[in-house]
Enzyme design. Sequence first.
Site, PDB file in Angstrom:
ATOM      1  N   CYS A 132       9.835  -2.557   0.148  1.00 36.11           N
ATOM      2  CA  CYS A 132       9.113  -1.755   0.994  1.00 36.11           C
ATOM      3  C   CYS A 132       8.167  -1.945  -0.052  1.00 36.11           C
ATOM      4  O   CYS A 132       8.137  -0.779  -0.570  1.00 36.11           O
ATOM      5  CB  CYS A 132       9.592  -0.686   1.919  1.00 36.11           C
ATOM      6  SG  CYS A 132       8.520   0.381   2.723  1.00 36.11           S
ATOM      7  N   CYS A 135       6.703   1.886   1.079  1.00 37.36           N
ATOM      8  CA  CYS A 135       7.803   3.180   0.916  1.00 37.36           C
ATOM      9  C   CYS A 135       7.544   3.402  -0.801  1.00 37.36           C
ATOM     10  O   CYS A 135       7.637   4.890  -1.469  1.00 37.36           O
ATOM     11  CB  CYS A 135       8.879   2.565   1.084  1.00 37.36           C
ATOM     12  SG  CYS A 135       8.771   2.172   2.493  1.00 37.36           S
ATOM     13  N   ASP A 136       7.469   2.133  -1.889  1.00 39.80           N
ATOM     14  CA  ASP A 136       7.956   2.651  -3.643  1.00 39.80           C
ATOM     15  C   ASP A 136       6.421   2.514  -4.208  1.00 39.80           C
ATOM     16  O   ASP A 136       7.102   2.374  -5.578  1.00 39.80           O
ATOM     17  CB  ASP A 136       9.438   1.691  -3.682  1.00 39.80           C
ATOM     18  CG  ASP A 136      10.312   1.931  -2.206  1.00 39.80           C
ATOM     19  OD1 ASP A 136      10.478   3.441  -2.779  1.00 39.80           O
ATOM     20  OD2 ASP A 136      11.169   1.835  -2.073  1.00 39.80           O
TER      21      ASP A 136
END
Length: 305
Positions: A132, A135-136
Amino acid sequence: MLYDLAIIGGGPAGLTAALYGARGGMKTVVLEKSVPGGQAALTDMIANYPGFPSGVSGVELMTKFHQQAVEHGAELKMKNVTGLEDRNEVKIIKTGEEEIEAKTIVIATGAKARQLGAPGELKFQGRGVSYCATCDGAFFKDKRVAVVGGGDSAVEEALFLTKYASQVVLIHRRDELRAVKALQEKALNHEKMDFIWDSTVEEIKGKQKIEKVAIKNVKTGEVADHDFDGVFIFVGTEPNTDFLNGTVQLNEKGYVVANDFLATSAAGIFVAGDVREKFLRQVSTAVGDGAHAAMAAERYLGGVL
């Protein structure tokens, strides 16, 4: 015991549905096969959930979700759902150990990222391997990262990563991308992006974190190590719908099809979160789905929907 609402899956969508269902006066149960919070609870840091400007660990956030749902009256059972039977007014959820009856159901079983199966992939999950970018990505500021895949998701996520990484190298097993033309043009013309064609990831290497990726050219068979700080894998996702066995309509990729009320093709069965056919899969969108589905179930029970 007959529940008003049974929620299959205890991730962000399922726990939010449980909160809204219980607060709405429905006798509510959540069935989760592993840990409350699902995959989100296994995420080291969630940096884009509103209200946490410095980020929050997945386990901390999901613990709060779980606590809030239970405090408002939702029941949690650690059960692995193996089947579902629709008997119109009553739905039968099979767990192998017992059958649970409910008037309405919210399917919130999520989807799992398809893995490469390369050595080192599991070892470095959360330490350089990610599924992701949204997300990261921020954790890889000024780093050199690899993106594996060639479809829309891979190219979209690779372009997103250029906001942070110093260089994004897309590794694809073919000699051209499968993404739509508009995305291809953006990627191919982006100054931060490079490409390794006709290649697959053979191994992800490092000590405490990723240091190198062994990449194999599928045409020549040559394998070479390349330096990377992170690897983002986008080779597809797999919805957790095996247990449904034709109970509700799925699309060609196996995701649950729903209308604007998140109602499925089966009356009284709703869907929320990553398991449904949708555009964006994030904790924040799962939360919205969970609230929406629970309130739709309440309206269904009241004869309004």
